[in-house]
Each structure stands twice: as structure tokens, then as C-alpha cells.
Enzyme design. Structure first.
Site, PDB file in Angstrom:
ATOM      1  N   SER A  13       0.813  -1.224   0.000  1.00 57.56           N
ATOM      2  CA  SER A  13       0.000   0.000   0.000  1.00 57.56           C
ATOM      3  C   SER A  13       0.843   1.270   0.000  1.00 57.56           C
ATOM      4  O   SER A  13       0.375   2.326  -0.421  1.00 57.56           O
ATOM      5  CB  SER A  13      -0.919   0.012   1.225  1.00 57.56           C
ATOM      6  OG  SER A  13      -0.166  -0.182   2.403  1.00 57.56           O
ATOM      7  N   TYR A 154      14.279  -5.049  15.911  1.00 54.45           N
ATOM      8  CA  TYR A 154      14.165  -4.944  14.445  1.00 54.45           C
ATOM      9  C   TYR A 154      15.382  -5.606  13.785  1.00 54.45           C
ATOM     10  O   TYR A 154      15.237  -6.401  12.850  1.00 54.45           O
ATOM     11  CB  TYR A 154      14.066  -3.460  14.057  1.00 54.45           C
ATOM     12  CG  TYR A 154      13.936  -3.200  12.575  1.00 54.45           C
ATOM     13  CD1 TYR A 154      12.705  -3.328  11.932  1.00 54.45           C
ATOM     14  CD2 TYR A 154      15.038  -2.817  11.808  1.00 54.45           C
ATOM     15  CE1 TYR A 154      12.585  -3.077  10.564  1.00 54.45           C
ATOM     16  CE2 TYR A 154      14.931  -2.570  10.454  1.00 54.45           C
ATOM     17  CZ  TYR A 154      13.703  -2.696   9.839  1.00 54.45           C
ATOM     18  OH  TYR A 154      13.577  -2.451   8.487  1.00 54.45           O
TER      19      TYR A 154
HETATM   20  P1  NAP Z   1       6.277   1.636   5.275  1.00 49.76           P
HETATM   21  O1  NAP Z   1       6.323   2.814   4.386  1.00 49.76           O
HETATM   22  O2  NAP Z   1       6.016   1.834   6.724  1.00 49.76           O
HETATM   23  O3  NAP Z   1       5.236   0.587   4.678  1.00 49.76           O
HETATM   24  C1  NAP Z   1       5.025  -0.626   5.360  1.00 49.76           C
HETATM   25  C2  NAP Z   1       4.092  -1.494   4.553  1.00 49.76           C
HETATM   26  O4  NAP Z   1       3.934  -2.731   5.257  1.00 49.76           O
HETATM   27  C3  NAP Z   1       2.717  -0.890   4.394  1.00 49.76           C
HETATM   28  O5  NAP Z   1       2.197  -1.225   3.134  1.00 49.76           O
HETATM   29  C4  NAP Z   1       1.907  -1.595   5.495  1.00 49.76           C
HETATM   30  O6  NAP Z   1       0.524  -1.738   5.199  1.00 49.76           O
HETATM   31  C5  NAP Z   1       2.543  -2.964   5.460  1.00 49.76           C
HETATM   32  N1  NAP Z   1       2.350  -3.697   6.709  1.00 49.76           N
HETATM   33  C6  NAP Z   1       2.755  -3.400   7.959  1.00 49.76           C
HETATM   34  N2  NAP Z   1       2.387  -4.340   8.818  1.00 49.76           N
HETATM   35  C7  NAP Z   1       1.688  -5.264   8.115  1.00 49.76           C
HETATM   36  C8  NAP Z   1       1.056  -6.483   8.428  1.00 49.76           C
HETATM   37  N3  NAP Z   1       1.040  -6.954   9.687  1.00 49.76           N
HETATM   38  N4  NAP Z   1       0.468  -7.183   7.445  1.00 49.76           N
HETATM   39  C9  NAP Z   1       0.459  -6.726   6.166  1.00 49.76           C
HETATM   40  N5  NAP Z   1       1.049  -5.574   5.798  1.00 49.76           N
HETATM   41  C10 NAP Z   1       1.657  -4.859   6.759  1.00 49.76           C
HETATM   42  O7  NAP Z   1       7.661   0.841   5.229  1.00 49.76           O
HETATM   43  P2  NAP Z   1       8.781   0.750   4.080  1.00 49.76           P
HETATM   44  O8  NAP Z   1       9.856   1.680   4.437  1.00 49.76           O
HETATM   45  O9  NAP Z   1       8.162   0.802   2.729  1.00 49.76           O
HETATM   46  O10 NAP Z   1       9.332  -0.715   4.400  1.00 49.76           O
HETATM   47  C11 NAP Z   1       9.022  -1.844   3.614  1.00 49.76           C
HETATM   48  C12 NAP Z   1       9.971  -2.966   4.002  1.00 49.76           C
HETATM   49  O11 NAP Z   1      11.321  -2.539   3.805  1.00 49.76           O
HETATM   50  C13 NAP Z   1       9.873  -3.371   5.471  1.00 49.76           C
HETATM   51  O12 NAP Z   1      10.033  -4.765   5.602  1.00 49.76           O
HETATM   52  C14 NAP Z   1      11.047  -2.642   6.100  1.00 49.76           C
HETATM   53  O13 NAP Z   1      11.470  -3.267   7.285  1.00 49.76           O
HETATM   54  C15 NAP Z   1      12.071  -2.722   4.989  1.00 49.76           C
HETATM   55  N6  NAP Z   1      13.116  -1.716   5.063  1.00 49.76           N
HETATM   56  C16 NAP Z   1      12.835  -0.383   5.016  1.00 49.76           C
HETATM   57  C17 NAP Z   1      13.890   0.535   5.085  1.00 49.76           C
HETATM   58  C18 NAP Z   1      13.661   2.018   5.035  1.00 49.76           C
HETATM   59  O14 NAP Z   1      14.636   2.767   5.253  1.00 49.76           O
HETATM   60  N7  NAP Z   1      12.484   2.521   4.735  1.00 49.76           N
HETATM   61  C19 NAP Z   1      15.200   0.079   5.205  1.00 49.76           C
HETATM   62  C20 NAP Z   1      15.432  -1.282   5.265  1.00 49.76           C
HETATM   63  C21 NAP Z   1      14.394  -2.178   5.172  1.00 49.76           C
HETATM   64  P3  NAP Z   1      -0.581  -0.667   5.737  1.00 49.76           P
HETATM   65  O15 NAP Z   1      -0.192   0.631   5.132  1.00 49.76           O
HETATM   66  O16 NAP Z   1      -1.864  -1.180   5.219  1.00 49.76           O
HETATM   67  O17 NAP Z   1      -0.453  -0.691   7.227  1.00 49.76           O
END
Ligand code: NAP
Length: 246
Positions: A13, A154
Site C-alpha cells: 500500500s 528490528y
Molecule cells: P512503510 O512505508 O512503513 O510501509 C510498510 C508497509 O507494510 C505498508 O504497506 C503496510 O501496510 C505494510 N504492513 C505493515 N504491517 C503489516 C502487516 N502486519 N500485514 C500486512 N502488511 C503490513 O515501510 P517501508 O519503508 O516501505 O518498508 C518496507 C519494508 O522494507 C519493510 O520490511 C522494512 O522493514 C524494509 N526496510 C525499510 C527501510 C527504510 O529505510 N524505509 C530500510 C530497510 C528495510 P498498511 O499501510 O496497510 O499498514
């Protein structure tokens, strides 16, 4: 558009997952967009995919709940026949001193970020094994490789995702399935901006050897590569998308 099969993207999303879903749709996959709360946002992602000539559908479920995940995988197969690519991207983060992490914080972190990956892989794999074909791409983190202060829970689960990826890759390789992880560095999404102040974010950009934060597209390009024929002989790997951070 060239139909490459079906891709399930969890957490599609917003942020990185939304970008991965759009990129896979652009390369010809019909995409199942999973989300847990952001209904309006996920509808916008699907609208964008369709406007650009792609195809997809939406499934709401919390990846930590096994029965719901099984329903999602069943729905994906019923809608598009099979699952060719599974991207385990859904995740949560939290900044806390280790001594302040509660049992509930720990349990939730494990449930979403590690059990969520286990649930989706275990639910999707039997069909992939039967067909001797499939790609699994797990989104870990630079912190799962490197460790981050004030993010011990985390970092621990993201390291767990790497262990799961490497072991599962070996187990399912004889069935022609590849399993890889992507370890993003600091990517500008809600996850970063909701947890960190502006000063910390700009110091993270400065600490990144390439001198900037990553974009969601940077990660989506790496995932598209791992899903493509160009990555046929790559499995059990952790691809850092971190501007040289690690
Ligand atoms: P984000 O913007 O917070 O988006 C998180 C996404 O995960 C949203 O679509 C959310 O859905 C969904 N989500 C959360 N909990 C969920 C659940 N229990 N079941 C199904 N969907 C769920 O995060 P992001 O930065 O895009 O991160 C995406 C991935 O990359 C994560 O695994 C994160 O740990 C990893 N990551 C991110 C970074 C960074 O710097 N941003 C760095 C390293 C790794 P809703 O919106 O519907 O809640």
C-alpha cells in the site's frame, strides 16, 4: 501487456512495497497487492497500475496471521492461476532502547517481520514445489546485517530473515525455486520519517557513502532484477541496496 504470471507483494500500500508492485506490474506481472490498514493508499496503487496498462487485485490481511495468509495465497491462485513471485516486504519498525522493549513490542516485531515471512513462504511454497518454479524475494534490512542501536528487536528479526532466506534457498533449490533477500539501507519512506527526526535522517544520508538516502525505486529495481530471467542462477543471496552503507 506481456503476461509474465502472478506476483504477490506484501505491504504494497505504501513505500517500498508500492514501488515494487508498480515495477513488477510494469514488467508484465499481475500483482496481488497486500495491505493491512491503508485501504485508500492501496486502491491508489492499483489504480496507477491499471492506468499504466497493468493488472492486479487487492487482498487485505495481517501477514502475522497464518489463516489470513492462507486465504490470501488461495485467493491469489484462484484469481491468477498460480504464484510465480512472492515478495515478502510487509514490515514494521520501532526505535527503543533495548531495556525499554516490552514483551509485546518484541512479540509483535517477530510476528510481523519474521513470522510474516515464514507464513507467506510456507503457504505459497507447496504449489511452487509442485510446479518446480518460483521466486521468493524477502526484504530484510541493512540493520539485519550490520545491527542498529535502539533497534535491537528490528535488527534481530531482519537478521532472521537473512537466515531464513539462505537456508530455504538451499532446501528448495532442487525444486527450481530461488530465494533471495534484499537489504535496503536508509530509504525515504514513512517508516523512516515517522521514526526519526530530520537531523537524524540527514546524518544518515551523510553517512551513506553515495551521499544520499535511497529511493523506493532503487529497491524496486533490485527486486525486479531478482524476479527476472537475469537472476536465474542467483539464490541464497543478500543484495544490499544501501549506497555503500554496509
Ligand atoms: P512503510 O512505508 O512503513 O510501509 C510498510 C508497509 O507494510 C505498508 O504497506 C503496510 O501496510 C505494510 N504492513 C505493515 N504491517 C503489516 C502487516 N502486519 N500485514 C500486512 N502488511 C503490513 O515501510 P517501508 O519503508 O516501505 O518498508 C518496507 C519494508 O522494507 C519493510 O520490511 C522494512 O522493514 C524494509 N526496510 C525499510 C527501510 C527504510 O529505510 N524505509 C530500510 C530497510 C528495510 P498498511 O499501510 O496497510 O499498514
Amino acid at each position: 501487456m506481456n503476461n509474465k504470471g502472478c506476483a504477490v507483494v506484501t505491504g504494497a500500500s505504501r513505500g517500498i512495497g508500492a514501488s515494487i508492485a508498480k515495477a513488477l506490474a510494469k514488467s508484465g506481472y499481475r500483482v496481488v497487492l497486500n495491505y493491512s490498514h491503508s485501504e485508500k493508499a492501496v486502491n491508489e496503487v492499483l489504480k496507477n497500475i491499471i492506468e499504466n496498462g497493468g493488472d492486479g487485485c487487492i487482498f487485505k490481511c495481517d501477514v502475522s496471521k497464518r489463516d489470513d495468509v492462507d486465504r490470501m495465497i488461495f485467493y491469489a491462485k484462484k484469481t491468477f492461476g498460480k504464484i510465480d513471485v512472492l515478495v515478502n516486504n510487509a514490515g514494521i519498525s520501532q526505535q527503543k532502547l533495548f531495556t525499554d522493549i516490552t514483551q509485546d513490542d518484541w512479540d509483535r516485531m517477530v510476528a510481523v517481520n519474521l513470522s510474516g515471512v515464514f507464513n507467506c513462504c510456507q503457504s505459497a511454497l507447496p504449489d511452487m514445489i509442485r510446479r518446480k518454479n518460483g521466486r521468493i524475494i524477502n526484504i530484510s534490512s541493512v540493520w539485519g546485517v550490520y545491527g542498529a542501536s535502539c533497534e535491537v528487536h528490528y535488527s534481530a528479526v531482519k537478521a532472521g530473515v537473512i537466515g531464513l532466506t539462505k537456508a530455504l534457498a538451499k532446501e528448495v533449490a532442487p525444486s527450481g525455486i530461488t530465494v533471495n533477500a534484499v537489504a535496503p539501507g536508509c530509504i525515504l519512506t514513512d517508516m523512516l520519517t515517522n521514526e526519526l527526526d530530520e537531523e537524524t535522517i540527514s546524518s544518515l544520508a551523510e553517512e551513506t557513502p553515495l551521499g544520499r538516502l535511497g529511493t523506493v525505486e532503487d529497491v524496486a529495481k533490485a527486486v525486479s532484477f531478482l524476479a527476472s530471467d537475469n537472476a536465474d542462477f542467483i539464490t541464497g543471496q543478500v543484495l544490499g541496496v544501501d549506497g555503500g552503507f554496509c
